[in-house]
Design a protein around this motif. Structure first.
Motif, PDB file in Angstrom:
ATOM      1  N   LYS A  11      -0.454  27.450 -22.984  1.00  0.00           N
ATOM      2  CA  LYS A  11       0.052  27.549 -24.351  1.00  0.00           C
ATOM      3  C   LYS A  11       1.471  27.006 -24.382  1.00  0.00           C
ATOM      4  O   LYS A  11       2.247  27.231 -23.453  1.00  0.00           O
ATOM      5  N   GLU A  65       1.843  27.491 -32.187  1.00  0.00           N
ATOM      6  CA  GLU A  65       1.389  27.402 -30.807  1.00  0.00           C
ATOM      7  C   GLU A  65       0.319  26.334 -30.685  1.00  0.00           C
ATOM      8  O   GLU A  65      -0.475  26.142 -31.607  1.00  0.00           O
ATOM      9  N   THR A 102       2.230  30.416 -20.620  1.00  0.00           N
ATOM     10  CA  THR A 102       3.051  29.720 -21.605  1.00  0.00           C
ATOM     11  C   THR A 102       3.987  28.813 -20.829  1.00  0.00           C
ATOM     12  O   THR A 102       4.726  29.271 -19.956  1.00  0.00           O
ATOM     13  N   VAL A 104       4.765  26.893 -27.229  1.00  0.00           N
ATOM     14  CA  VAL A 104       5.262  27.450 -28.489  1.00  0.00           C
ATOM     15  C   VAL A 104       6.362  26.526 -28.994  1.00  0.00           C
ATOM     16  O   VAL A 104       7.268  26.160 -28.236  1.00  0.00           O
TER      17      VAL A 104
END
Length: 163
Positions: free
Chosen positions: A87, A70, A30, A89
């Motif tokens: 990823k 996401e 992330t 968010v």
């Protein structure tokens, strides 16, 4: 390169403590949305990594309770035969009911063009800097984003019953 080597390379280069999830069958990182473009450019251009293929971009609505969305990027280095999932968010709701926004990576990988348009069309993610962000699957006058958890299907579309 292994996932942990790629993570270490990115951590050293960007001075970030990246969130790594290794619990899934395919581990992922992330990354902050503010550094997405810079990280993607590095992943493509660095000779040790050379992620020359963006195989997929997809988006997920985590629902009203989580209040986040996401955007997931699946990258491949064809010559080195390694893969990476990234990823970002983003908040589901933004000021003035604008769509959640993520910078486009279409200038890095040309394949992002249609993938980002699909995520825009179905989930309602705005890709800033995209060269031609418009609906790709639904009619241009369609109302809403069908893969959002709060999507309300119209009873009719141009006089045709939809339910």
């Amino acid at each position: 390169m292994t996932f942990s080597e790629i993570t270490s390379t990115l951590t050293a280069r960007f001075g970030l403590e990246l969130q790594a999830n290794t619990q899934n069958l395919q581990p992922y990182l992330t990354v902050p949305v503010s550094q997405l473009v810079e990280i993607c450019q590095f992943l493509r251009d660095d000779d040790r990594l050379f992620f020359d293929l963006l195989a997929c971009v997809t988006a997920i609505d985590n629902g009203l309770e989580a209040d986040t969305m996401e955007v997931i990027y699946n990258l491949t280095s064809i010559p080195y035969e390694h893969n990476l999932m990234l990823k970002v968010v983003v908040p589901r709701k933004t000021a003035g009911n604008q769509l959640p926004s993520v910078p486009s990576v279409a200038h890095i990988w040309r394949t992002a063009d249609w993938h980002e348009r699909e995520a825009f069309d179905l989930v309602g993610i705005q890709f800033e800097g995209h060269p031609d962000l418009r609906r790709i699957l639904l009619p241009t006058d369609w109302v809403g984003y069908p893969l959002r958890t709060d999507y309300q299907e119209q009873d009719q579309y141009h006089g045709i019953k939809t339910k």
